[in-house]
Scaffold this motif. Structure first.
Motif, PDB file in Angstrom:
ATOM      1  N   VAL A   1       0.856  -1.198   0.000  1.00 38.05           N
ATOM      2  CA  VAL A   1       0.000   0.000   0.000  1.00 38.05           C
ATOM      3  C   VAL A   1       0.894   1.252   0.000  1.00 38.05           C
ATOM      4  O   VAL A   1       0.567   2.257  -0.612  1.00 38.05           O
ATOM      5  CB  VAL A   1      -0.953  -0.026   1.220  1.00 38.05           C
ATOM      6  N   ARG A   2       2.022   1.154   0.682  1.00 37.36           N
ATOM      7  CA  ARG A   2       3.021   2.217   0.510  1.00 37.36           C
ATOM      8  C   ARG A   2       4.254   1.612  -0.150  1.00 37.36           C
ATOM      9  O   ARG A   2       5.070   0.977   0.510  1.00 37.36           O
ATOM     10  CB  ARG A   2       3.404   2.878   1.817  1.00 37.36           C
ATOM     11  N   PRO A   3       4.384   1.810  -1.456  1.00 34.27           N
ATOM     12  CA  PRO A   3       5.526   1.210  -2.164  1.00 34.27           C
ATOM     13  C   PRO A   3       6.836   1.867  -1.746  1.00 34.27           C
ATOM     14  O   PRO A   3       6.833   2.942  -1.129  1.00 34.27           O
ATOM     15  CB  PRO A   3       5.246   1.496  -3.638  1.00 34.27           C
ATOM     16  N   SER A   4       7.953   1.238  -2.098  1.00 35.08           N
ATOM     17  CA  SER A   4       9.227   1.843  -1.709  1.00 35.08           C
ATOM     18  C   SER A   4      10.078   2.243  -2.903  1.00 35.08           C
ATOM     19  O   SER A   4      11.127   2.852  -2.732  1.00 35.08           O
ATOM     20  CB  SER A   4      10.000   0.889  -0.803  1.00 35.08           C
ATOM     21  N   SER A   5       9.622   1.931  -4.132  1.00 33.19           N
ATOM     22  CA  SER A   5      10.326   2.468  -5.302  1.00 33.19           C
ATOM     23  C   SER A   5       9.410   2.462  -6.518  1.00 33.19           C
ATOM     24  O   SER A   5       8.440   1.692  -6.566  1.00 33.19           O
ATOM     25  CB  SER A   5      11.602   1.671  -5.589  1.00 33.19           C
ATOM     26  N   TYR A   6       9.687   3.362  -7.445  1.00 34.88           N
ATOM     27  CA  TYR A   6       8.918   3.395  -8.687  1.00 34.88           C
ATOM     28  C   TYR A   6       9.736   4.053  -9.782  1.00 34.88           C
ATOM     29  O   TYR A   6      10.701   4.775  -9.506  1.00 34.88           O
ATOM     30  CB  TYR A   6       7.583   4.147  -8.519  1.00 34.88           C
ATOM     31  N   LEU A   7       9.312   3.802 -11.031  1.00 36.23           N
ATOM     32  CA  LEU A   7       9.889   4.547 -12.159  1.00 36.23           C
ATOM     33  C   LEU A   7       8.980   5.710 -12.508  1.00 36.23           C
ATOM     34  O   LEU A   7       9.418   6.842 -12.661  1.00 36.23           O
ATOM     35  CB  LEU A   7       9.998   3.645 -13.398  1.00 36.23           C
ATOM     36  N   LYS A   8       7.697   5.413 -12.680  1.00 38.54           N
ATOM     37  CA  LYS A   8       6.718   6.456 -12.987  1.00 38.54           C
ATOM     38  C   LYS A   8       5.620   6.388 -11.949  1.00 38.54           C
ATOM     39  O   LYS A   8       4.930   5.372 -11.832  1.00 38.54           O
ATOM     40  CB  LYS A   8       6.097   6.215 -14.369  1.00 38.54           C
ATOM     41  N   ILE A   9       5.445   7.438 -11.191  1.00 36.94           N
ATOM     42  CA  ILE A   9       4.419   7.402 -10.156  1.00 36.94           C
ATOM     43  C   ILE A   9       3.025   7.208 -10.765  1.00 36.94           C
ATOM     44  O   ILE A   9       2.143   6.612 -10.143  1.00 36.94           O
ATOM     45  CB  ILE A   9       4.498   8.648  -9.241  1.00 36.94           C
ATOM     46  N   ASP A  10       2.851   7.636 -12.002  1.00 35.29           N
ATOM     47  CA  ASP A  10       1.537   7.435 -12.661  1.00 35.29           C
ATOM     48  C   ASP A  10       1.097   5.975 -12.617  1.00 35.29           C
ATOM     49  O   ASP A  10      -0.092   5.676 -12.614  1.00 35.29           O
ATOM     50  CB  ASP A  10       1.592   7.826 -14.146  1.00 35.29           C
ATOM     51  N   ASN A  11       2.064   5.061 -12.621  1.00 33.34           N
ATOM     52  CA  ASN A  11       1.723   3.635 -12.614  1.00 33.34           C
ATOM     53  C   ASN A  11       1.264   3.148 -11.245  1.00 33.34           C
ATOM     54  O   ASN A  11       0.894   1.991 -11.094  1.00 33.34           O
ATOM     55  CB  ASN A  11       2.935   2.799 -13.037  1.00 33.34           C
ATOM     56  N   PHE A  12       1.345   4.009 -10.239  1.00 33.62           N
ATOM     57  CA  PHE A  12       0.995   3.560  -8.884  1.00 33.62           C
ATOM     58  C   PHE A  12      -0.356   4.076  -8.407  1.00 33.62           C
ATOM     59  O   PHE A  12      -0.658   4.013  -7.226  1.00 33.62           O
ATOM     60  CB  PHE A  12       2.123   3.888  -7.907  1.00 33.62           C
ATOM     61  N   TYR A  13      -1.138   4.560  -9.337  1.00 28.09           N
ATOM     62  CA  TYR A  13      -2.528   4.903  -8.984  1.00 28.09           C
ATOM     63  C   TYR A  13      -3.331   3.617  -9.153  1.00 28.09           C
ATOM     64  O   TYR A  13      -4.137   3.479 -10.056  1.00 28.09           O
ATOM     65  CB  TYR A  13      -3.024   6.063  -9.849  1.00 28.09           C
ATOM     66  N   THR A  14      -3.062   2.695  -8.252  1.00 27.03           N
ATOM     67  CA  THR A  14      -3.523   1.313  -8.423  1.00 27.03           C
ATOM     68  C   THR A  14      -4.626   0.962  -7.430  1.00 27.03           C
ATOM     69  O   THR A  14      -4.877   1.677  -6.457  1.00 27.03           O
ATOM     70  CB  THR A  14      -2.355   0.358  -8.139  1.00 27.03           C
ATOM     71  N   ALA A  15      -5.204  -0.191  -7.674  1.00 25.28           N
ATOM     72  CA  ALA A  15      -6.213  -0.722  -6.744  1.00 25.28           C
ATOM     73  C   ALA A  15      -5.588  -0.984  -5.370  1.00 25.28           C
ATOM     74  O   ALA A  15      -6.270  -0.910  -4.349  1.00 25.28           O
ATOM     75  CB  ALA A  15      -6.809  -1.998  -7.308  1.00 25.28           C
TER      76      ALA A  15
END
Ligand code: B3K
Ligand code: ZN
Length: 872
Positions: A366-380
């Motif tokens: 629910v709280r990720p610790s890394s990403y490339l594009k935050i847009d991809n983390f508007y997830t279920a």
């Protein structure tokens, strides 16, 4: 595969901003291809003295850069594709910049763009950098003053906050100046310019202030905003009652636009909505549309406190505003529409979207610790599981402490950008509990599996319940720790009556058990007869449950569990087991007949709500079943589900027809929950009847479609005709298009309906529809209606054994990625779960992912998802 692998952003690397912005003045000179943006930032150093000023900026055409009034020479600053860098700046100064941008050619729909000839913006998460140079991060809060100038044809000029000034200018031009007194991060900035109609209203707040409410829509559409306005006023009142939150500006505006990458956006005082989530009237919108409008209007409004007044320190904290705000909108909808029905719908959505995510390559906490594009983390996971976590918190600390914790959060953090830790600390402080174990719900991905076993001692009248948990590994998290899992539990006797019991000597009907280790056993006393256990009432935790219950227990629950969630759940469990047995080639014909009889009795129950019965009648969806039978074989699942539908339809024909006739609506349409529930049941009855192959049913469906006096019934009829197929369906489809061809939101439904068609011709039809004159690849609503609906909701046809469905999707992803990466990335998901499917299908899915990965010029958005899907 591309070689310039983008570098991930990590939570562990968070550092406070090197510079703060005390005030921003923006001046827009709007023109479709050459909009000029002047910015004056009051900059103050926040970090050490050697650091250069680095501002985000993308796709900006530089005009000038000046510090304290002195224009900088080219050598004094660096501008590249992502940043403006100025070394050796003073500790406090005024930065003045001017850039030119091209809204009309911005088809990524991020930053400033045009939709239907109007200017609009979308800045979350990182779109502001496409408007001007700025520290585009959520922990830089500033006061914005915005001047907008344009031709008078661009009639309304809107931005956040209060209108300070407006007037005419020479040469047929005009201007407006807006000021937002509340400091905010750039992602909440908004601007709208164009010819719009407005629906106006007002509301007196809890302290007696009058707030003006304005909803701006396409010319001629104002009457269709009436329901959204009503939902807005109810939301504002509810937030006062339920959370003590009052609206803070004198004006609240919403604007509807047709081209939007997702649902809506909570910009301070100026929400921008996808028109599909705002416009409704009985002729063009279904009950589901009304329901979603109500919940999204509420969601965006609730963000004013949970998101805008208190925002996120960094994008890893996204669930701080999203999970919490979803929890708030779900609570609102439950109050508006009934708690049990709302809970069932929320859990269905969680299972359909979040559970598969947790079992796939994109599983993340629910709280990720890394990403490339935050847009991809508007997830279920961030939204829906984030809301589940808040719900568990409330269950654990109790409603009163929960409210106190929320009050403390608002008091402590108002006007700040903060973290999930700070939020949880508020509940620890008011409850005096150590919530450090609970925090693992934010940091650990995956859906826990809980096993429940019981033993009953009829001599001692005791019941021992043993609970244990495991969470399967997810990418990057091979080992898992036990989580604190709230289990709300009650008992029924063999006749379905509530069975009271004692917990620690106190007589109760229901109790909360917290499973906080790998396993636990609890003993309940005073249990007078062999019980049926009703566990995880209201779905008290987002887990998968297996129990040692007998099938007969499920029938008792389906008939009479006072917890309506579990009553529904029992029916789903029974149906799932029957469908899985059939898909495995071992149908349980006796069980199927028994299930049909139980369904008949449930339908005859006069005491239960039609909306609830409609949910009971619907079998688990095919994507849901694909999780229950792995490796998944979508064709087998579809056939097995259809077989059970047919058996139910044959067994219940008379009952279903009676419902269909009995619930015919005569009076005027009302979107209220009770009326919608009756329509839902009537349409669910027709949907099931459509599985009965008799010719009279086709006539019934046709009559239903022709007689429909509202869009809910028209879609119900058309959908039943689609399931039956044949000329009557083709005629109705053509009739529907003719009637509604000038209504984009209705034509979206026309595309989506055909995308769901389970007939074998569907893949060819869907591919053919991309050449239909009404198909618009650049409009996200239209694209999703056809492509995303097909790939997500028509598994039997998407997973065509030839791989043609996968190829079609991959082609669409690549085409859309060239102009709208955010929307293209949202199409990747149906291919991402390739490992869960039977090997011959999985291999073909993987092949398409590899083809995408090897393509030139892929966006970071699509690259991230495809690379994760392919990673070992
Ligand atoms: N906060 C926005 C979502 C923005 C998505 C950006 N990719 C809407 C919402 O959740 O309310
Ligand atoms: Zn939100």
């Amino acid at each position: 595969m591309r070689t310039d692998t983008p570098q991930p952003i990590r939570l562990a690397d968070y550092a406070p901003p090197a510079f703060l912005i005390d005030e921003v003045r923006l001046a827009f000179d709007l023109a479709p291809n050459t909009t000029r943006v002047k910015a004056r930032l009051s900059v103050r150093r926040n970090g050490d003295h050697d650091q250069p000023l680095v501002l985000n900026g993308e796709r900006l055409k530089p005009v000038s850069v000046a510090i304290d009034g002195r224009v900088l020479a080219d050598a004094e600053r660096t501008i590249d594709a992502e940043f403006l860098t100025i070394p050796g700046v003073p500790d406090a100064f005024s930065l003045e910049t001017e850039v030119e941008i091209d809204p009309e050619n911005n088809k990524a729909l991020e930053g400033l763009y045009m939709s239907g000839g109007r200017f609009c913006t979308q800045c979350e998460a990182e779109g502001f950098r496409k408007i001007t140079w700025y520290p585009d991060r959520p922990d830089v809060l500033s006061r914005f003053t915005v001047r907008i100038e344009a031709d008078k044809a661009v009639r309304h000029l809107l931005s956040n906050g209060n209108l300070m000034e407006s007037g005419d200018l020479p040469n047929g031009r005009h201007y407006a100046v807006w000021n937002d007194p509340f400091p905010k991060p750039a992602y909440l900035f908004a601007l709208v310019g164009g010819e719009l109609d407005v629906l106006e209203d007002s509301l007196v707040t809890m302290t007696g202030r009058t707030v003006e409410l304005k909803i701006f829509v396409d010319p001629g559409m104002a009457p269709r905003a009436a329901y959204a306005m009503d939902a807005l006023k109810r939301s504002m009142k509810w937030d006062e009652d339920a959370f003590g939150r009052e609206y803070d500006l004198d004006l609240f505006m919403i604007v509807a636009v047709r081209d939007f990458n997702f649902g809506a956006m909570e910009n301070k005082g100026l929400n921008i909505f996808n028109s599909s989530l705002l416009l409704a009237d009985p002729a063009t919108a279904t009950d589901l549309d009304y329901e979603r409008i109500e919940s999204v209007v509420a969601h965006e409004y609730f963000h004013n406190w949970t998101g805008d007044r208190i925002t996120c320190r960094d994008w890893f904290q996204l669930c701080l505003k999203e999970g919490l705000t979803v929890f708030r909108d779900q609570s609102f909808s439950a109050d508006m529409r009934g708690h049990a029905v709302q809970r069932i719908k929320d859990v269905k959505a969680l299972r359909a979207r979040q559970f598969p995510e947790d079992q796939g390559p994109l599983a993340h906490p629910v709280r990720p610790s890394s990403y490339l594009k935050i847009d991809n983390f508007y997830t279920a996971t961030i939204y829906e599981k984030g809301a589940e976590v808040i719900r568990m918190l409330k269950t654990l600390v109790g409603a009163e402490r929960f409210r106190e914790g929320m009050d403390l959060y608002f008091e402590r953090w108002d006007g700040h950008a903060t973290t999930v830790e700070a939020f949880i600390q508020c509940f620890a402080d008011v409850s005096g509990r150590d919530l450090s174990d609970f925090f693992a719900w934010y940091e650990q991905a995956g859906t826990p599996r809980v096993e429940l076993k019981h033993s009953y001692d009829d001599q001692a009248r005791t019941l021992t319940v043993e609970l244990s948990q495991t969470t399967p590994p997810t990418p990057g998290q091979p080992t898992k720790q036990p989580l604190p899992i709230p289990v709300v539990l009650g008992l029924l006797d063999g006749e379905g009556r509530t069975l009271a019991f004692e917990r620690d000597g106190v007589a109760v009907d229901e109790t909360l058990v917290v499973l906080d280790g790998e396993s636990a056993a609890i003993t309940l006393t005073g249990v007078d007869s062999r019980p049926v256990i009703s566990a995880f009432r209201g779905f008290s935790a987002p887990i998968g449950l297996t129990t040692d219950a007998r099938p007969t227990d499920r029938y008792v629950q389906m008939a009479s569990d006072p917890d309506l969630f579990n009553r529904w759940e029992a029916g789903q469990d029974l149906a799932r087991a029957l469908i899985v047995a059939r898909a495995k080639g071992a149908p349980d014909q006796v069980g199927e007949e028994r299930f049909a009889e139980a369904m008949g009795r449930a339908l005859a129950d006069q005491a239960s709500d039609p909306a609830f019965k409609a949910l009971l009648l619907a079998l688990p969806s095919e994507p849901d079943l694909a999780l229950a039978l792995q490796p998944a074989d979508p064709a087998a699942i579809h056939e097995a589900r259809e077989a059970l539908r047919q058996r139910l339809a044959l067994h219940l024909t008379d009952d279903l027809k009676r419902i269909h006739i009995g619930l015919q609506e005569l009076g005027e349409f009302s979107p209220d929950a009770a009326s919608a529930g009756r329509r839902a049941l009537r349409n669910a009855a027709l949907d099931l009847l459509a599985a009965n192959p008799r010719a009279e049913i086709a006539e019934l469906a046709e009559g239903h479609y022709r007689a429909a006096a509202n869009m809910t019934d028209a879609m119900g009829g058309l959908s039943a005709l689609m399931l039956i197929g044949g000329q009557a369906y083709e005629d109705a489809l053509a009739d529907f298009f003719q009637r509604w061809k000038s209504e984009p939101l209705v034509i979206d439904k026309w595309f989506a309906l055909q995308a769901r068609d389970p007939d074998e011709s569907a893949l060819g039809r869907v591919m053919g529809l991309t050449a239909h004159p009404a198909f618009e690849q650049k409009n996200p609503n239209r694209l999703r209606a056809l492509v995303s609906t097909f790939a997500n909701f028509n598994p039997a046809r998407f997973h065509d054994p030839s791989g043609a469905g996968y190829r079609f999707l991959a082609d669409q992803i690549l085409a859309v990625d060239s102009f709208n990466p955010m929307t293209a990335a949202r199409l990747v998901d149906p291919l991402g779960g390739w490992r869960r499917y039977k090997p011959e299908l999985g291999a073909l899915m993987k092949q398409e992912l590899e083809r995408i990965a090897a393509s030139e010029g892929l966006s970071k958005n699509v690259h991230e998802l495809v690379a994760k899907a392919l990673a070992d």
